[in-house]
Design an enzyme around this catalytic site. Structure first.
Site, PDB file in Angstrom:
ATOM      1  N   HIS A  52       0.842  -1.204   0.000  1.00  0.00           N
ATOM      2  CA  HIS A  52       0.000   0.000   0.000  1.00  0.00           C
ATOM      3  C   HIS A  52       0.872   1.246   0.000  1.00  0.00           C
ATOM      4  O   HIS A  52       2.107   1.161   0.080  1.00  0.00           O
ATOM      5  CB  HIS A  52      -0.946   0.014   1.212  1.00  0.00           C
ATOM      6  CG  HIS A  52      -0.256  -0.164   2.521  1.00  0.00           C
ATOM      7  ND1 HIS A  52       0.511   0.830   3.083  1.00  0.00           N
ATOM      8  CD2 HIS A  52      -0.167  -1.215   3.355  1.00  0.00           C
ATOM      9  CE1 HIS A  52       1.002   0.397   4.205  1.00  0.00           C
ATOM     10  NE2 HIS A  52       0.624  -0.852   4.411  1.00  0.00           N
TER      11      HIS A  52
HETATM   12  P1  TYD Z   1      -1.560  -3.300   7.708  1.00  0.00           P
HETATM   13  O1  TYD Z   1      -0.794  -2.045   7.776  1.00  0.00           O
HETATM   14  O2  TYD Z   1      -2.810  -3.316   6.869  1.00  0.00           O
HETATM   15  O3  TYD Z   1      -0.605  -4.487   7.251  1.00  0.00           O
HETATM   16  P2  TYD Z   1      -0.239  -4.939   5.773  1.00  0.00           P
HETATM   17  O4  TYD Z   1      -0.141  -3.684   4.958  1.00  0.00           O
HETATM   18  O5  TYD Z   1       1.039  -5.689   5.911  1.00  0.00           O
HETATM   19  O6  TYD Z   1      -1.346  -5.795   5.281  1.00  0.00           O
HETATM   20  O7  TYD Z   1      -1.939  -3.741   9.177  1.00  0.00           O
HETATM   21  C1  TYD Z   1      -2.562  -4.986   9.462  1.00  0.00           C
HETATM   22  C2  TYD Z   1      -3.581  -4.789  10.568  1.00  0.00           C
HETATM   23  O8  TYD Z   1      -2.961  -4.264  11.735  1.00  0.00           O
HETATM   24  C3  TYD Z   1      -4.690  -3.807  10.197  1.00  0.00           C
HETATM   25  O9  TYD Z   1      -5.914  -4.354  10.688  1.00  0.00           O
HETATM   26  C4  TYD Z   1      -4.382  -2.568  10.960  1.00  0.00           C
HETATM   27  C5  TYD Z   1      -3.592  -3.058  12.155  1.00  0.00           C
HETATM   28  N1  TYD Z   1      -2.554  -2.071  12.568  1.00  0.00           N
HETATM   29  C6  TYD Z   1      -2.731  -1.341  13.713  1.00  0.00           C
HETATM   30  O10 TYD Z   1      -3.729  -1.476  14.428  1.00  0.00           O
HETATM   31  N2  TYD Z   1      -1.761  -0.450  14.087  1.00  0.00           N
HETATM   32  C7  TYD Z   1      -0.636  -0.261  13.348  1.00  0.00           C
HETATM   33  O11 TYD Z   1       0.238   0.569  13.710  1.00  0.00           O
HETATM   34  C8  TYD Z   1      -0.477  -1.017  12.129  1.00  0.00           C
HETATM   35  C9  TYD Z   1       0.718  -0.837  11.250  1.00  0.00           C
HETATM   36  C10 TYD Z   1      -1.446  -1.915  11.775  1.00  0.00           C
END
Ligand code: TYD
Length: 136
Positions: A52
């Site tokens: 992303h």
């Molecule tokens: P995400 O950033 O979407 O991971 P990826 O891009 O690797 O798929 O994060 C995964 C999940 O974790 C999403 O539900 C949001 C949560 N999250 C938090 O609650 N706090 C954070 O600081 C981060 C980075 C993710």
């Protein structure tokens, strides 16, 4: 945002026979105010994370342990930065599409962020990202 703004940071390294030490300090090695740190670990072989872009958030990604590749794209060009030493970081400004792949066993990715977590700051569709990039 152009890939030319992505920077590899060589962090301080204090070599010591008892074991090495590295560090980072806000306003010195980190070009933004730190609001958040998170880490990614126990990644199964072949998985990718973080596909992303962020509208506002800037970040530093460090392979604290093991290795992985950070794949970066600005809508025009792409490049891969392999991280495999705990004293290197990669600075990723806002507006860059990135994902992480090729995680080694026991890889530990630490990400230092300039914003608190905000789901609205994400662009998760590459086509939408490219549309936003072309508008600028
Ligand atoms: P995400 O950033 O979407 O991971 P990826 O891009 O690797 O798929 O994060 C995964 C999940 O974790 C999403 O539900 C949001 C949560 N999250 C938090 O609650 N706090 C954070 O600081 C981060 C980075 C993710």
């Amino acid at each position: 945002m152009s890939l030319s703004k992505v920077k590899i940071l060589e962090l301080p390294k204090i070599l010591d026979e008892r074991g090495n030490l590295s560090f980072l300090e806000e306003g010195k090695q980190i070009p933004f105010e730190i609001k958040r740190t998170y880490w990614i670990y126990d990644v199964p072989g072949g998985e990718t994370r973080g596909g992303h872009s962020y509208k506002e958030n800037q970040e530093i990604i460090i392979a604290l342990s093991g290795s992985f590749d950070v794949v970066l794209n600005d809508g025009f060009d792409s490049k891969v930065v392999s991280l495999n030493r705990s004293y290197y970081g990669i600075y990723v400004p806002s507006g860059i599409w990135r994902h992480m792949e090729n995680f080694s066993t026991n890889a530990l990715a630490m990400i230092i962020s300039s914003t608190y977590f905000d789901a609205n700051d994400y662009i998760r569709e590459f086509e939408e990202y490219k549309g936003e990039t072309l508008k600028v």
